[in-house]
Scaffold this active site. Structure first.
Site, PDB file in Angstrom:
ATOM      1  N   ASN A   6      -2.681  13.075  -3.702  1.00  0.00           N
ATOM      2  CA  ASN A   6      -4.033  13.912  -3.942  1.00  0.00           C
ATOM      3  C   ASN A   6      -4.522  15.330  -3.942  1.00  0.00           C
ATOM      4  OD1 ASN A   6      -4.578  11.799  -5.738  1.00  0.00           O
ATOM      5  ND2 ASN A   6      -5.383  10.772  -4.800  1.00  0.00           N
TER       6      ASN A   6
ATOM      7  N   ASP B 186      -2.467   9.651  -9.887  1.00  0.00           N
ATOM      8  CA  ASP B 186      -2.523   8.893 -11.088  1.00  0.00           C
ATOM      9  C   ASP B 186      -1.018   8.607 -11.342  1.00  0.00           C
ATOM     10  OD1 ASP B 186      -5.377   8.656 -10.817  1.00  0.00           O
ATOM     11  OD2 ASP B 186      -5.101   9.830 -12.896  1.00  0.00           O
TER      12      ASP B 186
ATOM     13  N   ASP C 114       1.209  -0.581  -0.533  1.00  0.00           N
ATOM     14  CA  ASP C 114       0.162   0.300  -0.078  1.00  0.00           C
ATOM     15  C   ASP C 114       0.907   0.992   0.041  1.00  0.00           C
ATOM     16  OD1 ASP C 114      -2.906   0.735   1.055  1.00  0.00           O
ATOM     17  OD2 ASP C 114      -1.512   2.425   1.561  1.00  0.00           O
TER      18      ASP C 114
ATOM     19  N   HIS D 256      -5.862  14.839  -8.546  1.00  0.00           N
ATOM     20  CA  HIS D 256      -5.887  13.434  -9.046  1.00  0.00           C
ATOM     21  C   HIS D 256      -4.517  12.773  -9.655  1.00  0.00           C
ATOM     22  CE1 HIS D 256      -8.574  12.261  -5.981  1.00  0.00           C
ATOM     23  NE2 HIS D 256      -8.938  13.530  -6.334  1.00  0.00           N
TER      24      HIS D 256
ATOM     25  N   GLU E 110      -4.713   2.540  -3.886  1.00  0.00           N
ATOM     26  CA  GLU E 110      -3.342   2.353  -4.018  1.00  0.00           C
ATOM     27  C   GLU E 110      -2.740   0.833  -3.682  1.00  0.00           C
ATOM     28  OE1 GLU E 110      -4.535   5.045  -0.011  1.00  0.00           O
ATOM     29  OE2 GLU E 110      -5.476   4.340  -2.023  1.00  0.00           O
TER      30      GLU E 110
END
Length: 300
Positions: free
Chosen positions: A186, A195, A178, A191, A221
């Site tokens: 973010n 990404d 994770d 965002h 994630e």
């Protein structure tokens, strides 16, 4: 008529492998198209710069930055000995690429060392990976953002692998990771940046595994790796390698190089496991890494 100097230069431009020359101060004097392809850096960005300016930011399997400590080029210039190494270069896009490096000294007519040449090639299983991508696309089993396997594929694949543990006496490792503090990317940068962080981690995983390892995006994630034919020590080493490579990567964003880390859980599956029990165990181990300070591997 082409002179010999131009002919050799053109031949070096045509070969698939990356080739670059440096002088004794490690100033880059030649940078072929193979290096551009493998690193993402054009020659105009690197010519007459020093390789120890951390352009490629080579690291070894332990995460040691070789440009500052243990550079094969520097050692060869100092002792005149050719050498080879397995290292991980830093692509312009931020992810790590495994390469096999061969370094040879360059001497003048009097035998004095005037620099060195480094030749390297992509050491990942790129062809196998691309074939897998095409197969997953055909079956709608690909995560559209990261280009890794999606959750549906991972669930089916994990179930198949558990069935083979007893049948073929295989040892299967499961890795769950994770991205640390992902929400901050973010919230602070948007965002699109988030990404890009996901893509960087995905490329690092897919480019540095074995041909028969499977990595996928579990959701958000979170990522999963299913590693076949691996024992406990090798699984620990593999998980730690991936953790290190992610931690020494960077995400280029609006002139900044953003750092990213991930917390890992890793476990060996048994023939008594179900996909659910294996995932619950490795998820719990990952959270122990989070609680222990993040950017670490917990094995169990």
């Amino acid at each position: 008529m082409i002179n010999s100097h131009d002919l050799y230069r053109e031949l070096l431009e045509q070969i698939h492998d990356g080739v670059y020359f440096v002088d004794t101060e490690r100033r880059i004097l030649f940078w072929n198209r193979g290096v551009e392809r493998l690193t993402g850096f054009g020659r105009n960005e690197v010519m007459n710069h020093f390789c120890h300016d951390n352009l490629l930011r080579h690291v070894d399997g332990n995460g040691t930055f070789l440009c500052q400590d243990g550079c094969p080029l520097q050692k060869t210039i100092e002792d005149g000995q050719s050498r080879e190494a397995e290292v991980f270069l830093h692509h312009k896009d931020g992810h790590r690429v495994p390469v096999h490096v061969r370094v040879t000294p360059v001497r003048n007519a009097a035998g004095v060392i005037t620099g060195a040449v480094e030749l390297f090639n992509d050491n990942s299983f790129r062809h196998s990976y691309n074939e897998r991508i095409r197969e997953l696309e055909d079956l709608a089993l690909l995560d559209p953002l990261t280009r890794l396997a999606n959750r549906r594929f991972l669930e089916d694949h994990l179930e198949q692998q558990i069935k083979e543990i007893d049948r073929y006496k295989l040892s299967i490792g499961l890795v769950f990771l994770d991205i640390d503090h992902f929400k901050q990317f973010n919230d602070r940068y948007g965002h699109d940046c988030g990404d890009l962080v996901l893509k960087t981690v995905a490329r690092t995983l897919s480019g540095n595994g074995r041909a028969f390892d499977v990595f996928g995006r579990w959701g958000g994630e979170e990522f999963i790796g299913v590693l076949r034919n691996i024992d406990g020590d090798a699984l620990r080493h593999a998980a730690e390698k991936f953790r290190t490579l992610i931690a020494t990567s960077s995400v280029p964003w609006q002139g900044e190089a953003l750092s990213v880390t991930a917390s890992f859980g890793a476990t060996l599956l048994t023939d008594e496991d179900t996909p659910s029990s294996g995932l619950q165990r490795v998820d719990r181990l990952m959270y122990l890494s989070k609680e222990g300070g993040r950017n670490r591997v917990t094995f169990g």
